[in-house]
Design a protein around this motif. Sequence first.
Motif, PDB file in Angstrom:
ATOM      1  N   LEU A 213     -26.497-106.056 111.860  1.00  0.00           N
ATOM      2  CA  LEU A 213     -25.511-105.790 110.757  1.00  0.00           C
ATOM      3  C   LEU A 213     -25.606-104.333 110.126  1.00  0.00           C
ATOM      4  O   LEU A 213     -24.651-103.780 109.739  1.00  0.00           O
ATOM      5  N   ALA A 214     -26.886-103.787 110.034  1.00  0.00           N
ATOM      6  CA  ALA A 214     -26.972-102.486 109.420  1.00  0.00           C
ATOM      7  C   ALA A 214     -26.526-101.352 110.460  1.00  0.00           C
ATOM      8  O   ALA A 214     -25.906-100.626 109.898  1.00  0.00           O
ATOM      9  N   PHE A 215     -26.485-101.577 111.693  1.00  0.00           N
ATOM     10  CA  PHE A 215     -25.850-100.605 112.590  1.00  0.00           C
ATOM     11  C   PHE A 215     -24.510-100.685 112.430  1.00  0.00           C
ATOM     12  O   PHE A 215     -23.717 -99.834 112.467  1.00  0.00           O
ATOM     13  N   VAL A 216     -23.848-101.857 112.262  1.00  0.00           N
ATOM     14  CA  VAL A 216     -22.490-101.810 111.890  1.00  0.00           C
ATOM     15  C   VAL A 216     -22.042-101.125 110.769  1.00  0.00           C
ATOM     16  O   VAL A 216     -21.217-100.430 110.826  1.00  0.00           O
ATOM     17  N   VAL A 217     -22.884-101.362 109.642  1.00  0.00           N
ATOM     18  CA  VAL A 217     -22.606-100.654 108.285  1.00  0.00           C
ATOM     19  C   VAL A 217     -22.598 -99.164 108.521  1.00  0.00           C
ATOM     20  O   VAL A 217     -21.804 -98.510 108.211  1.00  0.00           O
ATOM     21  N   PHE A 218     -23.486 -98.856 109.259  1.00  0.00           N
ATOM     22  CA  PHE A 218     -24.075 -97.248 109.153  1.00  0.00           C
ATOM     23  C   PHE A 218     -23.051 -96.710 110.169  1.00  0.00           C
ATOM     24  O   PHE A 218     -22.884 -95.563 110.015  1.00  0.00           O
ATOM     25  N   ALA A 219     -22.785 -97.510 111.296  1.00  0.00           N
ATOM     26  CA  ALA A 219     -21.930 -96.607 112.308  1.00  0.00           C
ATOM     27  C   ALA A 219     -20.440 -96.766 111.673  1.00  0.00           C
ATOM     28  O   ALA A 219     -19.963 -95.689 112.080  1.00  0.00           O
ATOM     29  N   GLY A 220     -20.113 -97.693 110.980  1.00  0.00           N
ATOM     30  CA  GLY A 220     -18.790 -97.684 110.384  1.00  0.00           C
ATOM     31  C   GLY A 220     -18.672 -96.585 109.277  1.00  0.00           C
ATOM     32  O   GLY A 220     -17.829 -95.671 109.386  1.00  0.00           O
ATOM     33  N   ILE A 221     -19.630 -96.198 108.757  1.00  0.00           N
ATOM     34  CA  ILE A 221     -19.668 -95.354 107.599  1.00  0.00           C
ATOM     35  C   ILE A 221     -19.754 -94.024 107.979  1.00  0.00           C
ATOM     36  O   ILE A 221     -19.218 -92.890 107.875  1.00  0.00           O
ATOM     37  N   GLY A 222     -20.930 -93.831 109.060  1.00  0.00           N
ATOM     38  CA  GLY A 222     -21.342 -92.543 109.834  1.00  0.00           C
ATOM     39  C   GLY A 222     -20.340 -91.965 110.641  1.00  0.00           C
ATOM     40  O   GLY A 222     -20.141 -90.801 110.642  1.00  0.00           O
ATOM     41  N   SER A 223     -19.615 -92.668 111.327  1.00  0.00           N
ATOM     42  CA  SER A 223     -18.490 -92.400 112.291  1.00  0.00           C
ATOM     43  C   SER A 223     -17.137 -92.253 111.441  1.00  0.00           C
ATOM     44  O   SER A 223     -16.070 -91.596 112.042  1.00  0.00           O
ATOM     45  N   ASP A 224     -17.052 -92.407 110.267  1.00  0.00           N
ATOM     46  CA  ASP A 224     -15.908 -92.066 109.380  1.00  0.00           C
ATOM     47  C   ASP A 224     -14.775 -93.118 109.758  1.00  0.00           C
ATOM     48  O   ASP A 224     -13.449 -92.318 109.940  1.00  0.00           O
ATOM     49  N   THR A 225     -15.061 -94.153 110.322  1.00  0.00           N
ATOM     50  CA  THR A 225     -13.972 -95.087 110.630  1.00  0.00           C
ATOM     51  C   THR A 225     -13.588 -96.217 109.704  1.00  0.00           C
ATOM     52  O   THR A 225     -12.506 -96.732 109.793  1.00  0.00           O
ATOM     53  N   VAL A 226     -14.193 -95.961 108.592  1.00  0.00           N
ATOM     54  CA  VAL A 226     -13.900 -97.070 107.234  1.00  0.00           C
ATOM     55  C   VAL A 226     -12.554 -96.115 106.668  1.00  0.00           C
ATOM     56  O   VAL A 226     -12.897 -95.282 106.125  1.00  0.00           O
ATOM     57  N   ASP A 227     -11.539 -96.602 106.572  1.00  0.00           N
ATOM     58  CA  ASP A 227     -10.256 -96.133 106.081  1.00  0.00           C
ATOM     59  C   ASP A 227      -9.747 -96.817 104.791  1.00  0.00           C
ATOM     60  O   ASP A 227      -9.644 -98.050 104.984  1.00  0.00           O
ATOM     61  N   SER A 228      -9.600 -96.046 103.836  1.00  0.00           N
ATOM     62  CA  SER A 228      -9.306 -96.816 102.758  1.00  0.00           C
ATOM     63  C   SER A 228      -7.975 -97.484 102.791  1.00  0.00           C
ATOM     64  O   SER A 228      -7.641 -98.278 101.814  1.00  0.00           O
ATOM     65  N   ILE A 296     -13.862-104.992 107.352  1.00  0.00           N
ATOM     66  CA  ILE A 296     -12.268-104.712 106.977  1.00  0.00           C
ATOM     67  C   ILE A 296     -11.569-103.420 106.901  1.00  0.00           C
ATOM     68  O   ILE A 296     -10.780-103.238 107.290  1.00  0.00           O
ATOM     69  N   GLY A 297     -12.632-102.656 106.457  1.00  0.00           N
ATOM     70  CA  GLY A 297     -12.194-101.047 106.338  1.00  0.00           C
ATOM     71  C   GLY A 297     -12.237-100.389 107.540  1.00  0.00           C
ATOM     72  O   GLY A 297     -11.456 -99.443 107.676  1.00  0.00           O
ATOM     73  N   MET A 298     -12.717-101.073 108.650  1.00  0.00           N
ATOM     74  CA  MET A 298     -12.695-100.200 110.010  1.00  0.00           C
ATOM     75  C   MET A 298     -11.529-100.509 110.726  1.00  0.00           C
ATOM     76  O   MET A 298     -11.182 -99.736 111.522  1.00  0.00           O
ATOM     77  N   PRO A 309     -14.641-111.074 114.777  1.00  0.00           N
ATOM     78  CA  PRO A 309     -14.193-110.005 114.226  1.00  0.00           C
ATOM     79  C   PRO A 309     -14.983-108.509 114.112  1.00  0.00           C
ATOM     80  O   PRO A 309     -14.445-107.350 114.183  1.00  0.00           O
ATOM     81  N   ILE A 310     -16.355-108.582 114.320  1.00  0.00           N
ATOM     82  CA  ILE A 310     -17.113-107.458 114.280  1.00  0.00           C
ATOM     83  C   ILE A 310     -16.855-106.729 115.667  1.00  0.00           C
ATOM     84  O   ILE A 310     -16.681-105.370 115.533  1.00  0.00           O
ATOM     85  N   ILE A 311     -16.797-107.381 116.768  1.00  0.00           N
ATOM     86  CA  ILE A 311     -16.626-106.795 117.926  1.00  0.00           C
ATOM     87  C   ILE A 311     -15.428-106.107 117.991  1.00  0.00           C
ATOM     88  O   ILE A 311     -15.108-105.067 118.454  1.00  0.00           O
ATOM     89  N   ASN A 312     -14.211-106.786 117.684  1.00  0.00           N
ATOM     90  CA  ASN A 312     -13.015-106.347 117.470  1.00  0.00           C
ATOM     91  C   ASN A 312     -12.854-105.187 116.445  1.00  0.00           C
ATOM     92  O   ASN A 312     -12.007-104.150 116.865  1.00  0.00           O
ATOM     93  N   ALA A 313     -13.528-105.085 115.371  1.00  0.00           N
ATOM     94  CA  ALA A 313     -13.765-103.918 114.464  1.00  0.00           C
ATOM     95  C   ALA A 313     -14.147-102.530 115.593  1.00  0.00           C
ATOM     96  O   ALA A 313     -13.483-101.748 115.236  1.00  0.00           O
ATOM     97  N   LEU A 314     -15.302-103.088 116.032  1.00  0.00           N
ATOM     98  CA  LEU A 314     -15.798-101.997 116.815  1.00  0.00           C
ATOM     99  C   LEU A 314     -15.040-101.470 117.913  1.00  0.00           C
ATOM    100  O   LEU A 314     -14.855-100.269 118.273  1.00  0.00           O
ATOM    101  N   LEU A 315     -14.400-102.295 118.498  1.00  0.00           N
ATOM    102  CA  LEU A 315     -13.466-101.804 119.833  1.00  0.00           C
ATOM    103  C   LEU A 315     -12.113-101.428 119.256  1.00  0.00           C
ATOM    104  O   LEU A 315     -11.803-100.329 119.882  1.00  0.00           O
ATOM    105  N   ALA A 316     -11.760-101.635 118.308  1.00  0.00           N
ATOM    106  CA  ALA A 316     -10.537-101.110 117.810  1.00  0.00           C
ATOM    107  C   ALA A 316     -10.689 -99.682 117.418  1.00  0.00           C
ATOM    108  O   ALA A 316      -9.899 -98.712 117.642  1.00  0.00           O
ATOM    109  N   ASN A 317     -11.759 -99.401 116.556  1.00  0.00           N
ATOM    110  CA  ASN A 317     -12.183 -97.727 116.319  1.00  0.00           C
ATOM    111  C   ASN A 317     -12.719 -96.974 117.736  1.00  0.00           C
ATOM    112  O   ASN A 317     -12.712 -95.982 117.665  1.00  0.00           O
TER     113      ASN A 317
END
Length: 349
Positions: A213-228, A296-298, A309-317
Amino acid sequence: MFGGVVSTGTTEAMLRRKPLEVETAKGKSAVGLKRSLNLQDLILYGVGCSVGAGIYCLVGIGAEIAGPGIALSFLSCGVACVFTALAYAEFAARIPITGSAYSYAYVAFGEFCAWIIGWNLTLNYAFSASVVARSWGEYLAAFIRGLPVFQNNGVTLDWLTRMSLSLPVVPSSYTCSPLSTVIIGLCTLVLVTGAKESSRFNNAMTVLNLFILAFVVFAGIGSDTVDSDNLTPFLPEGLGGVAQGAGLVFFAFIGFDMVACLSEEVKNPERNMPLGIIGSLVVTTGIYLSVALVVIGMAPFDLLGGDVPIINALLANGCCTHEQQLSDEAYEQCLDQTCSPAVHPILLY
């Protein structure tokens, strides 16, 4: 007269209570369960029991109901559970024996109330375990399908998680998950090995879970894929959607309740039980909030789905840009594990 005697005897049996002194002495007796768990074990146990269903499964379903506001649903559930946790902590400190709410009700209200609560707890745990096992099965099946030996041959292995029952009394839309049954069986084998052994296994799985879960959070923020844009509007269904979402995800917080079942196996329960119950609840709520907002931001929540949902969020980005995620072909284009070229390759692996 005979009927009156029976009625009186039944009423007395239903209302009889176990003396607090007897229960406390039982918990401290030499023939009781071995006290081998510490505060760290309790917190990790509570987090391990809670974190799973709320993130790996319900965040996608909840997002369809409340949108990004499902994060507030998790928060409101956490606040509500604090008051229950305080009551559990007080009971656990005063009656440091196994049994959780069943034992507390037996001492405070009598046998009939304890009987009802005991069966309600059993139903609650069975329902929660089935949801978590189903979610575990979906994620494990997705991992197996992603292996080259299956992926290259186009093997879907749908029967692992969606086997048709073909029974006259069961609707055709209902399916069985054999893989989930195997997972529950394996977990049962771990539990019957002993408290300390199962605690070690739970601690290891919880650390692995938190690392992912920490990887998901940091990967989402670090890769700039969390879109407002994915978080706007934050409350598409208003406070009513938040309340409905809270009703959906509330059972994911039962981990602190399960901590109370370990009273008779904890060192210094008067101190460690209250800290373990409240500590696991605070950690769980923080994890739910952070991961829900990032996932949800990804991606748009209609791409997350209710199974993985987590796999789908990673795949989508990993496969698509934000603009492509909003297209009509997004579901087929962005949720393909073999997409090429990859937009964010690290999110695919």
